[in-house]
Design an enzyme around this catalytic site. Structure first.
Site, PDB file in Angstrom:
ATOM      1  N   CYS A  40      25.051  57.036  36.559  1.00  0.00           N
ATOM      2  CA  CYS A  40      24.168  56.400  36.842  1.00  0.00           C
ATOM      3  C   CYS A  40      24.270  55.990  38.479  1.00  0.00           C
ATOM      4  CB  CYS A  40      23.132  55.547  36.845  1.00  0.00           C
ATOM      5  SG  CYS A  40      22.864  55.665  34.866  1.00  0.00           S
ATOM      6  N   ASP A  41      24.759  54.921  38.073  1.00  0.00           N
ATOM      7  CA  ASP A  41      25.514  54.392  39.344  1.00  0.00           C
ATOM      8  C   ASP A  41      26.831  54.223  40.297  1.00  0.00           C
ATOM      9  OD1 ASP A  41      23.301  52.759  39.606  1.00  0.00           O
ATOM     10  OD2 ASP A  41      24.233  51.590  37.919  1.00  0.00           O
TER      11      ASP A  41
ATOM     12  N   CYS B 223      25.917  52.176  33.322  1.00  0.00           N
ATOM     13  CA  CYS B 223      26.109  53.900  33.080  1.00  0.00           C
ATOM     14  C   CYS B 223      26.369  54.324  34.426  1.00  0.00           C
ATOM     15  CB  CYS B 223      24.526  53.872  33.133  1.00  0.00           C
ATOM     16  SG  CYS B 223      24.107  55.463  33.602  1.00  0.00           S
TER      17      CYS B 223
END
Ligand code: NAP
Length: 315
Positions: A142-143, A139
Site C-alpha cells: 500500500c505505502d 503494508c
C-alpha cells in the site's frame, strides 16, 4: 435497510472474504446454499495487500494478491454467492437461528462460517499510533511507493519482514531491518536473498522504543537489548511486520478460543458450537498460507453443507 427491519435469513452466513471466506463461498454456492458473505472492512483480507503471491498452485509466474482475490470473488459469485460490503458488529450463537448484527442491518443463519482472519500487530511504542499513515505502515504494497529514494526501516525478523523488505527495495534507497534477536526467524531462502541485497542492512538485537516526528516520521529511538545502549537514527518510514492477532473479539465468551485468541476447531473445522465453523487465519496460526486458508474454507463449507442436510433430515 435499518436495524429495526426484519433480519435477512440465509442458510449459511460467511463472515470474512479472504481466501478462506471466498473459498467457502464458492463451495457453499455450488452446494446451492446461496451463501451471504459479509466482507468486513477489507475484501480479500491480507492477500489483497500482498504484492505477489508466488506459492499459490496454478500460477507458476506468480499472481498479484488483488488479482487472485478478484478471481476468487468472480468464481464464488458466478455460482451464486452474494457478497455484501458490511461488517459484523455482534453475534449471538446461543440461539437458533444464529443472529449477526452488522453496521447496516442484521442477519439470521442456520449455519455460520467464521473466516474473519487476523490483523497486523503493533509495536505499542510512543509515536506509533500518532504517525500511522505518516511514515508508520503495516503494508508495504500500500505505502511503499511513497518512499522513493528514501531511507526506511522494517521491524521484525520473520518471513513477512524479509519479504516486504525485499519488496521495499524497489522504492527505497536503503532498508534497515531491525530485529530483536541475533537470529532471524525467516526461512533460509528469504534470509539469503535479503542478506545478499545491496540495499538491505540489519540492526540485530535491537528494538524500537519510540518513533519520532511531529507530522511525519523523522527517526526512531533504538535500544540494543544486550548492552542497553540507546541511539536515535533518522528514517523516513517505519514498516512493522511483527505478526498478527486473530479477529475474534466479537466471539469472545461464545466460541472457545485458545490462549492467543484463535478459534479452537476440531480437524473438521467445527467450533464448540454445532453449526458454527471456522476457517483460515482466525483459526490457524501455524500455516497461514493462501492455499491452506482456502483449503480450510472449502472444508468448512463441506462441513456446513453436511450439518444443514442432517438438520433438515432431523426436523
Ligand atoms: P512471525 O513468523 O511470527 O514473525 C514475527 C517476527 O516479529 C519475529 O521475528 C518476532 O521476533 C518479531 N516480533 C514479534 N513481536 C515483536 C515485538 N513486539 N517487537 C519486535 N519484534 C517482534 O510472523 P510473520 O513474519 O508475519 O509470519 C507469519 C507466518 O506466515 C509464518 O508462519 C510465516 O512463515 C508465514 N509467511 C510465509 C511467507 C512465505 O512463505 N513467503 C511470507 C510471509 C509469512 P522473534 O523472532 O524474536 O520471535
Amino acid at each position: 435497510m435499518n436495524k429495526t427491519a426484519q433480519p435477512t435469513h440465509t442458510p449459511l452466513l460467511i463472515l470474512g472474504a479472504g481466501p478462506a471466506g471466498l473459498a467457502a463461498a464458492l463451495y457453499a454456492a455450488r452446494a446451492d446454499l446461496e451463501p451471504i458473505v459479509l466482507t468486513g472492512p477489507a475484501l480479500g483480507g491480507q492477500v489483497s495487500i500482498t504484492y505477489t503471491v508466488e506459492n499459490y498452485p496454478g500460477f507458476p509466474e506468480g499472481v498479484e494478491g488483488p488479482d487472485l482475490v478478484g478471481r476468487f470473488q468472480e468464481q464464488a459469485e458466478k455460482f451464486g454467492a452474494r457478497l455484501v460490503l458490511d461488517t459484523a458488529t455482534a453475534a449471538d450463537f446461543r440461539r437458533r437461528p444464529f443472529r449477526v448484527e452488522t453496521t447496516k442491518t442484521a442477519y439470521t443463519a442456520d449455519a455460520v462460517i467464521i473466516a474473519t482472519g487476523a490483523t497486523a500487530k503493533q509495536l505499542g511504542v510512543p509515536g506509533e499510533d500518532d504517525l500511522i499513515g505518516m511514515g508508520v505502515s503495516y503494508c508495504a504494497t500500500c505505502d511503499g511507493h511513497f518512499f522513493k529514494g528514501m531511507d526506511i526501516m522494517v521491524v521484525g525478523g520473520g518471513d513477512s519482514a524479509l519479504e516486504e523488505a525485499l519488496f521495499l527495495t524497489r522504492y527505497a534507497s536503503s532498508v534497515t531491518i531491525v530485529h530483536r534477536r541475533d537470529q532471524l526467524r525467516a526461512g533460509a531462502l528469504l534470509q539469503k536473498r535479503a542478506r545478499s541485497h545491496p540495499k538491505i542492512h540489519f540492526l540485530m538485537e535491537t528494538v524500537v522504543t519510540e518513533i519520532l516526528g511531529d507530522d511525519m516520521v523523522e527517526g526512531v529511538r533504538l535500544r540494543h537489548v544486550v548492552s542497553g545502549a540507546e541511539q536515535e537514527r533518522p528514517t523516513a518510514g517505519v514498516f512493522i511486520f511483527i505478526g498478527h492477532h486473530p479477529n475474534t473479539d466479537l466471539f469472545e465468551g461464545q466460541i472457545a478460543l485458545d490462549d492467543q485468541g484463535y478459534i479452537l476447531t476440531d480437524k473438521y473445522t467445527r467450533t464448540n458450537i454445532p453449526g458454527v465453523f471456522a476457517a483460515g487465519e482466525v483459526a490457524d496460526h501455524r500455516y497461514r498460507q493462501v492455499i491452506t486458508s482456502a483449503g480450510m474454507g472449502a472444508a468448512a463449507a463441506m462441513e456446513a453443507t453436511h450439518f444443514l442436510e442432517d438438520n433438515e433430515r432431523l426436523s
